[in-house]
Scaffold this motif. Sequence first.
Motif, PDB file in Angstrom:
ATOM      1  N   SER A 119      10.599   0.169   6.536  1.00  0.00           N
ATOM      2  CA  SER A 119       9.252   0.483   7.300  1.00  0.00           C
ATOM      3  C   SER A 119       9.409   1.686   8.173  1.00  0.00           C
ATOM      4  CB  SER A 119       9.248  -0.890   8.280  1.00  0.00           C
ATOM      5  OG  SER A 119       9.181  -2.003   7.603  1.00  0.00           O
ATOM      6  N   SER A 128       7.670  -9.490  -1.787  1.00  0.00           N
ATOM      7  CA  SER A 128       6.796  -8.720  -2.174  1.00  0.00           C
ATOM      8  C   SER A 128       6.041  -8.035  -1.106  1.00  0.00           C
ATOM      9  CB  SER A 128       5.543  -9.595  -3.109  1.00  0.00           C
ATOM     10  OG  SER A 128       6.159 -10.422  -3.776  1.00  0.00           O
ATOM     11  N   THR A 129       6.880  -7.330  -0.337  1.00  0.00           N
ATOM     12  CA  THR A 129       6.224  -6.411   0.736  1.00  0.00           C
ATOM     13  C   THR A 129       6.201  -4.898   0.418  1.00  0.00           C
ATOM     14  OG1 THR A 129       7.994  -6.376   1.983  1.00  0.00           O
ATOM     15  CG2 THR A 129       6.503  -7.994   2.682  1.00  0.00           C
ATOM     16  N   GLU A 130       5.322  -4.049   0.876  1.00  0.00           N
ATOM     17  CA  GLU A 130       5.547  -2.749   0.482  1.00  0.00           C
ATOM     18  C   GLU A 130       6.661  -2.081   0.914  1.00  0.00           C
ATOM     19  OE1 GLU A 130       1.913  -0.397   0.556  1.00  0.00           O
ATOM     20  OE2 GLU A 130       0.540  -2.452  -0.026  1.00  0.00           O
ATOM     21  N   THR A 131       6.834  -2.335   2.131  1.00  0.00           N
ATOM     22  CA  THR A 131       8.073  -1.812   3.044  1.00  0.00           C
ATOM     23  C   THR A 131       8.898  -2.895   3.233  1.00  0.00           C
ATOM     24  OG1 THR A 131       6.865  -1.962   5.005  1.00  0.00           O
ATOM     25  CG2 THR A 131       6.696   0.236   3.659  1.00  0.00           C
TER      26      THR A 131
END
Length: 152
Positions: free
Chosen positions: A49, A88-91
């Motif tokens: 992030s 399963s998060t993008e960052t």
Amino acid sequence: VVVFATNLADNYDKAFESRILKHIHFDLPTLENREAIISITIPSKVPFSKEVNREELCKKLAEISEGFSGREIKNAVLESLTSAVQQSTETIGETVFLEGFKKHKERLEKFEQERKQKGGISKEVKESKIKEKLAQEKVEDTPEKTESPEEK
């Protein structure tokens, strides 16, 4: 030439130990060493992030990982990354790593307690025994001074 590496040297019987020519003790990584190992072990392509300061994160993880070997640091990083994938998060935020390292430390402490309850030898006792053995080997390896005829 055969090289053995273990953190359970006290588990070997004396007959086996007598066949080993040299024992070399390696201390656990220092805070600075752990920080460097963590920095190298976390892949450069981790999608952190924007608010994550990688250098500060490594410092925090180095503090949590007091008493970890290099292998244990690697395992804590892998556990953290596995947890991030499962979310399963993008960052990835620093919480994933902080929690992963804390869980790994708790697991290691629980394992150590169970081993103590079963009559195993604590890390401190093992390390002191290894240091005693190394000191003894140094004394045995030191050539004895022989007196010259003039000294007699």
